[in-house]
Write a protein that holds these residues in place. Structure first.
Motif, PDB file in Angstrom:
ATOM      1  N   THR A  55      -9.376 -72.709  22.174  1.00  0.00           N
ATOM      2  CA  THR A  55      -9.498 -71.748  21.077  1.00  0.00           C
ATOM      3  C   THR A  55      -8.846 -72.271  19.797  1.00  0.00           C
ATOM      4  N   GLU A  56      -7.648 -72.821  19.907  1.00  0.00           N
ATOM      5  CA  GLU A  56      -6.947 -73.341  18.726  1.00  0.00           C
ATOM      6  C   GLU A  56      -7.698 -74.511  18.109  1.00  0.00           C
ATOM      7  N   TRP A  99     -10.931 -74.863  18.044  1.00  0.00           N
ATOM      8  CA  TRP A  99     -12.044 -74.306  17.262  1.00  0.00           C
ATOM      9  C   TRP A  99     -11.556 -73.560  16.023  1.00  0.00           C
ATOM     10  N   ARG A 100     -10.400 -72.929  16.094  1.00  0.00           N
ATOM     11  CA  ARG A 100      -9.866 -72.260  14.905  1.00  0.00           C
ATOM     12  C   ARG A 100      -9.612 -73.267  13.777  1.00  0.00           C
ATOM     13  N   ARG A 137     -16.931 -66.707  17.405  1.00  0.00           N
ATOM     14  CA  ARG A 137     -15.640 -66.410  18.037  1.00  0.00           C
ATOM     15  C   ARG A 137     -15.052 -67.687  18.642  1.00  0.00           C
ATOM     16  N   PRO A 138     -13.955 -68.192  18.092  1.00  0.00           N
ATOM     17  CA  PRO A 138     -13.375 -69.441  18.617  1.00  0.00           C
ATOM     18  C   PRO A 138     -12.886 -69.318  20.048  1.00  0.00           C
ATOM     19  N   GLU A 139     -12.576 -68.088  20.489  1.00  0.00           N
ATOM     20  CA  GLU A 139     -12.123 -67.882  21.865  1.00  0.00           C
ATOM     21  C   GLU A 139     -13.289 -67.801  22.850  1.00  0.00           C
TER      22      GLU A 139
END
Length: 210
Positions: free
Chosen positions: A179-180, A182-183, A199-201
């Motif tokens: 996730t981080e 992709w953020r 949604r990065p998650e």
């Protein structure tokens, strides 16, 4: 039919036992004796199905390739953006690498210096990322100036890095790690309109993720 079913079960048990041995000990150190013992079959039964350790490794890679196609299909859910599909695929890959020893061993065998890969899982993953990145470009989801090559380089370098580091520390394969990543990447990769809704998650939930 009963003999055929037993043969299939034996072969599957040997592939899994080989994957566990390759994952724990590495291809070079893993022994056929230990693999047959782990699978609960005789050495003769092992050699009936596989002529050598190299043949077993080939079978592990083939089984891992099948798993990869399930984990990262080329098409996503109806209505999902192409970029979201790519994000979801990286999350599913990380989750599967944590939980599926056959897939994990298949990737590890791709980097094994002692043998030539029969089915290079890392290259197969790269090809899947490239196909999905090209679809992102075709649908206009990438920021102006961002090329397919740049997307592939960033995503493959990061995810294969997570895979390699995750062999020793599963935290590299945790949902939060992906996730981080992709953020950090999405603002430079996606057009403004797409970045706001990706949604990065990941856009899915499974029992293995929290």
């Amino acid at each position: 039919m009963a003999k055929q079913e037993r043969a299939v079960r034996t072969r599957e048990a040997l592939i899994r036992a080989a994957a566990e041995s390759f994952d724990q000990d590495g291809f070079t150190v893993a022994s056929l004796t230990r693999i047959s013992s782990r699978a609960g079959v005789s050495s003769g039964a092992l050699h009936f199905h596989f002529a050598s350790k190299a043949a077993l490794a080939d079978a592990v890679e083939e089984a891992a390739a099948t798993a990869l196609r399930t984990v990262a299909p080329d098409t996503g859910h109806l209505g999902t953006s192409r970029l979201q599909h790519l994000v979801d695929a990286t999350h599913r890959l990380a989750e599967a690498l944590r939980d599926d020893v056959v897939l994990r061993a298949g990737f590890e065998l791709s980097g094994e210096a002692a043998r030539e890969p029969h089915t290079d899982l890392r290259m197969s993953w790269r090809d899947r990322v490239e196909r999905q990145a090209r679809r992102c470009e075709e649908s206009g989801e990438l920021r102006e100036g961002v090329t397919v090559g740049r997307v592939v380089s960033a995503v493959v370098a990061a995810t294969v890095g997570f895979e390699v580091l995750g062999v020793r520390d599963r935290a590299w394969l945790a949902p939060g790690t992906v996730t981080e990543f992709w953020r950090l990447l999405l603002p430079t990769l996606a057009s403004d309109a797409v970045a706001a809704r990706v949604r990065p998650e990941g856009s899915f939930r499974s029992a293995g993720r929290r």
